[in-house]
Design a protein around this motif. Sequence first.
Motif, PDB file in Angstrom:
ATOM      1  N   ALA A  14       0.829  -1.205   0.000  1.00  0.00           N
ATOM      2  CA  ALA A  14       0.000   0.000   0.000  1.00  0.00           C
ATOM      3  C   ALA A  14       0.867   1.260   0.000  1.00  0.00           C
ATOM      4  O   ALA A  14       0.579   2.234  -0.711  1.00  0.00           O
ATOM      5  N   ASP A  15       1.919   1.249   0.802  1.00  0.00           N
ATOM      6  CA  ASP A  15       2.821   2.401   0.837  1.00  0.00           C
ATOM      7  C   ASP A  15       3.491   2.612  -0.521  1.00  0.00           C
ATOM      8  O   ASP A  15       3.649   3.747  -0.977  1.00  0.00           O
ATOM      9  N   HIS A  16       3.876   1.518  -1.136  1.00  0.00           N
ATOM     10  CA  HIS A  16       4.515   1.615  -2.450  1.00  0.00           C
ATOM     11  C   HIS A  16       3.545   2.200  -3.480  1.00  0.00           C
ATOM     12  O   HIS A  16       3.910   3.119  -4.239  1.00  0.00           O
ATOM     13  N   ALA A  17       2.321   1.691  -3.526  1.00  0.00           N
ATOM     14  CA  ALA A  17       1.334   2.186  -4.484  1.00  0.00           C
ATOM     15  C   ALA A  17       1.049   3.669  -4.266  1.00  0.00           C
ATOM     16  O   ALA A  17       0.907   4.436  -5.230  1.00  0.00           O
ATOM     17  N   ALA A  18       0.985   4.085  -2.996  1.00  0.00           N
ATOM     18  CA  ALA A  18       0.736   5.496  -2.700  1.00  0.00           C
ATOM     19  C   ALA A  18       1.891   6.368  -3.188  1.00  0.00           C
ATOM     20  O   ALA A  18       1.683   7.471  -3.718  1.00  0.00           O
ATOM     21  N   ARG A  19       3.117   5.882  -3.023  1.00  0.00           N
ATOM     22  CA  ARG A  19       4.283   6.638  -3.489  1.00  0.00           C
ATOM     23  C   ARG A  19       4.268   6.765  -5.012  1.00  0.00           C
ATOM     24  O   ARG A  19       4.548   7.834  -5.559  1.00  0.00           O
ATOM     25  N   VAL A  20       3.924   5.682  -5.704  1.00  0.00           N
ATOM     26  CA  VAL A  20       3.844   5.723  -7.162  1.00  0.00           C
ATOM     27  C   VAL A  20       2.763   6.708  -7.603  1.00  0.00           C
ATOM     28  O   VAL A  20       2.954   7.482  -8.550  1.00  0.00           O
ATOM     29  N   ASP A  21       1.620   6.700  -6.929  1.00  0.00           N
ATOM     30  CA  ASP A  21       0.527   7.593  -7.303  1.00  0.00           C
ATOM     31  C   ASP A  21       0.956   9.058  -7.215  1.00  0.00           C
ATOM     32  O   ASP A  21       0.584   9.883  -8.061  1.00  0.00           O
ATOM     33  N   VAL A  22       1.746   9.392  -6.220  1.00  0.00           N
ATOM     34  CA  VAL A  22       2.248  10.759  -6.091  1.00  0.00           C
ATOM     35  C   VAL A  22       3.222  11.078  -7.223  1.00  0.00           C
ATOM     36  O   VAL A  22       3.154  12.145  -7.856  1.00  0.00           O
ATOM     37  N   LEU A  23       4.139  10.150  -7.489  1.00  0.00           N
ATOM     38  CA  LEU A  23       5.141  10.378  -8.526  1.00  0.00           C
ATOM     39  C   LEU A  23       4.525  10.540  -9.910  1.00  0.00           C
ATOM     40  O   LEU A  23       5.037  11.300 -10.741  1.00  0.00           O
ATOM     41  N   LEU A  24       3.428   9.829 -10.172  1.00  0.00           N
ATOM     42  CA  LEU A  24       2.867   9.795 -11.519  1.00  0.00           C
ATOM     43  C   LEU A  24       1.629  10.655 -11.698  1.00  0.00           C
ATOM     44  O   LEU A  24       1.058  10.692 -12.792  1.00  0.00           O
ATOM     45  N   ALA A  25       1.206  11.361 -10.660  1.00  0.00           N
ATOM     46  CA  ALA A  25      -0.063  12.093 -10.720  1.00  0.00           C
ATOM     47  C   ALA A  25      -0.104  13.080 -11.881  1.00  0.00           C
ATOM     48  O   ALA A  25      -1.078  13.117 -12.651  1.00  0.00           O
ATOM     49  N   ASP A  26       0.933  13.886 -12.039  1.00  0.00           N
ATOM     50  CA  ASP A  26       0.934  14.887 -13.112  1.00  0.00           C
ATOM     51  C   ASP A  26       0.921  14.223 -14.487  1.00  0.00           C
ATOM     52  O   ASP A  26       0.206  14.670 -15.395  1.00  0.00           O
ATOM     53  N   HIS A  27       1.705  13.181 -14.633  1.00  0.00           N
ATOM     54  CA  HIS A  27       1.745  12.479 -15.916  1.00  0.00           C
ATOM     55  C   HIS A  27       0.379  11.905 -16.269  1.00  0.00           C
ATOM     56  O   HIS A  27      -0.082  12.032 -17.423  1.00  0.00           O
TER      57      HIS A  27
END
Length: 282
Positions: A14-27
């Motif tokens: 869950a922590d990993h998915a949340a981190r990815v969501d932040v990194l990729l939000a703009d894209h």
Amino acid sequence: MKTLTATEWSLYAADHAARVDVLLADHLDRRRRREPHPVEDFLFTYYPTRPNQLRVWHPGPGVRLLDAASYAGRRGYQVVDGTATLDPAEITRRSDSITWIRRLLSATLDRQPQFGCFGLHEWAMVYRTPDVRHGSWPLRLGAEGTDQVVESHKIACSHFDAFRFFTTPARPRNVLQPTRETQPVLEQGGCLHANMDLYKWATKLMPFTPSSLLLECFELARDIRTLDMRASPYDLAALGYSPVRIETPEGKAEYTAAQRTFADRARPLRRQLVDLCDELLR
């Protein structure tokens, strides 16, 4: 073999998915609007790993996941009585690829970094051609000024996957003529593209790559791509990217300093990927 309960590994996932969501939000927002971006799209076009693939958490070798039926059917895993581990058969099947990646990364790790290219590879990709990759964005110095920069510098690109995009007139101007076969001989740790490609090799080793290492490589590639395009001939000021004017002494110094910083960040990640290959091959 380390064992994680369902509660433990679910928190990691869950922590990993949340981190990815932040990194990729703009894209992802731009993708929904079908709005191209000359800097950040590179991480999802040149590198073929899709956002949903990045969201999947992988523990890496030596970890057993209890109550992990959701990993059944995922490439590279075996699930027995609900317990998931990496599949040794998949590692064996991919051993030639792992060996090649290990050879390249190890050779690069042992080679003295070079810091005199000044990002001229991007200039050589538009030299004497109207067919530029990012045609929606103007050349900062115009076509003639861009060509003059290329002609007044020694180009010393050691990275095959940059060199192969040089225009035909630019190729003979490079002091090296890299090929895929000579890549392990020429690649060196000062090269922006070689260090960006740590993300590529981390994805090529999925699902064996621990997700924490994968995202460190992704963040490094994202930051390097920004410098790569700031130092390019394109005028991206409208997107908020101030140019690194590599045609000037001040710009060369700025580029080299950033290049050294990225080389320092890349070295431990390259070492971790070599160690991962060694562990898999054992």
